[in-house]
Motif scaffolding. Structure first.
Motif, PDB file in Angstrom:
ATOM      1  N   ASN A 198       0.784  -1.233   0.000  1.00  0.00           N
ATOM      2  CA  ASN A 198       0.000   0.000   0.000  1.00  0.00           C
ATOM      3  C   ASN A 198       0.816   1.284   0.000  1.00  0.00           C
ATOM      4  OD1 ASN A 198      -2.496  -1.450   0.133  1.00  0.00           O
ATOM      5  ND2 ASN A 198      -2.135  -1.795   2.319  1.00  0.00           N
ATOM      6  N   ASP A 199       2.141   1.189   0.005  1.00  0.00           N
ATOM      7  CA  ASP A 199       2.976   2.390   0.047  1.00  0.00           C
ATOM      8  C   ASP A 199       3.477   2.722  -1.365  1.00  0.00           C
ATOM      9  OD1 ASP A 199       4.764   4.421   0.483  1.00  0.00           O
ATOM     10  OD2 ASP A 199       5.639   3.517   2.279  1.00  0.00           O
ATOM     11  N   PRO A 200       2.934   3.761  -2.010  1.00  0.00           N
ATOM     12  CA  PRO A 200       3.333   4.092  -3.380  1.00  0.00           C
ATOM     13  C   PRO A 200       4.783   4.551  -3.501  1.00  0.00           C
ATOM     14  CG  PRO A 200       1.924   5.803  -2.455  1.00  0.00           C
ATOM     15  CD  PRO A 200       1.907   4.671  -1.491  1.00  0.00           C
ATOM     16  N   SER A 201       5.372   5.026  -2.390  1.00  0.00           N
ATOM     17  CA  SER A 201       6.754   5.507  -2.450  1.00  0.00           C
ATOM     18  C   SER A 201       7.757   4.385  -2.669  1.00  0.00           C
ATOM     19  CB  SER A 201       7.089   6.263  -1.157  1.00  0.00           C
ATOM     20  OG  SER A 201       7.129   5.357  -0.057  1.00  0.00           O
ATOM     21  N   LEU A 202       7.275   3.140  -2.521  1.00  0.00           N
ATOM     22  CA  LEU A 202       8.182   2.007  -2.680  1.00  0.00           C
ATOM     23  C   LEU A 202       8.194   1.442  -4.101  1.00  0.00           C
ATOM     24  CD1 LEU A 202       7.354   0.048   0.613  1.00  0.00           C
ATOM     25  CD2 LEU A 202       9.225   1.649   0.214  1.00  0.00           C
ATOM     26  N   ASN A 203       7.330   1.971  -4.952  1.00  0.00           N
ATOM     27  CA  ASN A 203       7.187   1.385  -6.282  1.00  0.00           C
ATOM     28  C   ASN A 203       8.431   1.526  -7.147  1.00  0.00           C
ATOM     29  OD1 ASN A 203       4.581   0.625  -5.646  1.00  0.00           O
ATOM     30  ND2 ASN A 203       3.653   2.487  -6.496  1.00  0.00           N
ATOM     31  N   ASP A 204       9.204   2.587  -6.889  1.00  0.00           N
ATOM     32  CA  ASP A 204      10.379   2.819  -7.741  1.00  0.00           C
ATOM     33  C   ASP A 204      11.649   2.200  -7.171  1.00  0.00           C
ATOM     34  OD1 ASP A 204      10.591   4.422  -5.551  1.00  0.00           O
ATOM     35  OD2 ASP A 204      11.386   6.160  -6.636  1.00  0.00           O
ATOM     36  N   LYS A 205      11.533   1.444  -6.089  1.00  0.00           N
ATOM     37  CA  LYS A 205      12.728   0.840  -5.502  1.00  0.00           C
ATOM     38  C   LYS A 205      13.147  -0.377  -6.325  1.00  0.00           C
ATOM     39  CE  LYS A 205      12.799   3.649  -1.976  1.00  0.00           C
ATOM     40  NZ  LYS A 205      13.845   4.682  -1.847  1.00  0.00           N
ATOM     41  N   GLU A 206      14.467  -0.488  -6.522  1.00  0.00           N
ATOM     42  CA  GLU A 206      15.005  -1.583  -7.345  1.00  0.00           C
ATOM     43  C   GLU A 206      15.034  -2.906  -6.577  1.00  0.00           C
ATOM     44  OE1 GLU A 206      19.117  -2.658  -9.816  1.00  0.00           O
ATOM     45  OE2 GLU A 206      18.761  -0.610  -9.055  1.00  0.00           O
ATOM     46  N   TYR A 207      15.267  -2.814  -5.254  1.00  0.00           N
ATOM     47  CA  TYR A 207      15.400  -4.038  -4.445  1.00  0.00           C
ATOM     48  C   TYR A 207      14.324  -4.081  -3.360  1.00  0.00           C
ATOM     49  CZ  TYR A 207      20.043  -3.870  -6.550  1.00  0.00           C
ATOM     50  OH  TYR A 207      21.080  -3.792  -7.450  1.00  0.00           O
ATOM     51  N   ASP A 208      13.817  -5.272  -3.110  1.00  0.00           N
ATOM     52  CA  ASP A 208      12.876  -5.453  -2.009  1.00  0.00           C
ATOM     53  C   ASP A 208      13.595  -5.461  -0.665  1.00  0.00           C
ATOM     54  OD1 ASP A 208      10.455  -5.832  -3.547  1.00  0.00           O
ATOM     55  OD2 ASP A 208      11.284  -7.772  -4.145  1.00  0.00           O
ATOM     56  N   ILE A 209      14.723  -6.165  -0.616  1.00  0.00           N
ATOM     57  CA  ILE A 209      15.429  -6.384   0.648  1.00  0.00           C
ATOM     58  C   ILE A 209      16.914  -6.068   0.508  1.00  0.00           C
ATOM     59  CG2 ILE A 209      16.075  -8.107   2.400  1.00  0.00           C
ATOM     60  CD1 ILE A 209      13.171  -7.570   2.492  1.00  0.00           C
ATOM     61  N   PHE A 210      17.430  -5.282   1.456  1.00  0.00           N
ATOM     62  CA  PHE A 210      18.866  -5.058   1.614  1.00  0.00           C
ATOM     63  C   PHE A 210      19.291  -5.897   2.823  1.00  0.00           C
ATOM     64  CE2 PHE A 210      22.498  -3.181   3.630  1.00  0.00           C
ATOM     65  CZ  PHE A 210      23.254  -2.552   2.647  1.00  0.00           C
TER      66      PHE A 210
END
Length: 267
Positions: A139-151
């Protein structure tokens, strides 16, 4: 019988045996003393020609013989009682050992049941927390452009476990940033870490005894916490791996009060 009753009986039998052994020693000494006086009197008779002396020694022999016979009779009787008490003591100690074993097994079973209940409750709490995190991701739109799910932040000493963890994430279609795959030869470690953090939705920290002692993991942790603070969004996913709460309390109080998954309970 209960453990306390058997212990009391064992103590009583030991006291009885000790008392009988003292009495036995006393009667054995009486018998020995009487036998010595009899032997001395016989020697005196063989050497004396005085009638009165011989009669006196004969009376001594008669008197001491009675004492010796009486003492030896008591020795035999007491020895029998001691043997009986020792057998009873042995039987009691066998029963006591059996009851102690049963009590220990019951305690271990009760302890395991309690432990299993705690583990089940902890897993329920952790599963609810995982659902919350998953909901935030969706539900967080700010995460849509992130390349990786987990660091994944970890200490090199924990590589064997982290390799399995990385493989499991990738098999579940998560994209993972991890140093061994994302820092190339000759690249700046610091810049690569900063770049990886900026491009990742969440930072999974594999907290171990080695992790909280090392420089680079400390640098990564500072960057992760700063990023979380600046965004105002939960980003840290702590995972405890062979570490105690006391160790984390000493090295990173900011993480010790966060709900974490634990590799002892979660595969």
């Amino acid at each position: 019988m209960s453990i306390s009753s058997l212990q009391q009986k064992e103590k009583s039998l030991l006291n009885d045996i000790s008392r009988l052994e003292r009495t036995l020693a006393s009667e054995q000494k009486k018998s020995s003393d009487a036998d010595k006086k009899i032997a001395d009197s016989k020697t005196a008779i063989s050497r004396s020609k005085v009638a009165s002396t011989i009669r006196s020694k004969q009376r001594t022999i008669e008197s001491e013989t009675k004492k010796s016979v009486s003492a030896k009779s008591k020795v035999a009787n007491i020895s029998g009682k001691i043997a009986k008490k020792r057998k009873e003591l042995g039987d009691t100690q066998v029963k006591l050992s059996k009851v102690r074993t049963e009590e220990s097994e019951k305690f271990q079973k009760d302890l395991k049941r309690s432990y299993d209940k705690q583990i089940t409750k902890m897993r329920q709490i952790q599963n609810e927390e995982i659902k919350v995190v998953q909901s935030e991701i969706l539900n967080d739109p700010s995460l849509n452009d992130k390349e990786y799910d987990i660091f994944i932040s970890y200490a090199s000493e924990d590589s064997e476990y982290v390799d399995k963890l990385e493989k499991s994430f990738k098999n579940a279609n998560f994209s993972v940033w991890i140093d061994k795959s994302n820092i190339g030869w000759g690249q700046s470690i610091r810049q690569s870490i900063d770049n990886g953090l900026a491009k990742s939705k969440f930072e999974l920290i594999v907290l171990s005894s080695k992790y909280i002692q090392k420089h680079w993991t400390g640098y990564e942790l500072d960057g992760i916490l700063n990023k979380e603070s600046s965004t105002g969004r939960q980003m840290v996913l702590p995972l405890w791996h062979n570490v105690t709460k006391d160790e984390i309390d000493k090295k990173s109080p900011s993480l010790s009060n966060r709900l974490a998954l634990d590799t002892r309970f979660n595969s």
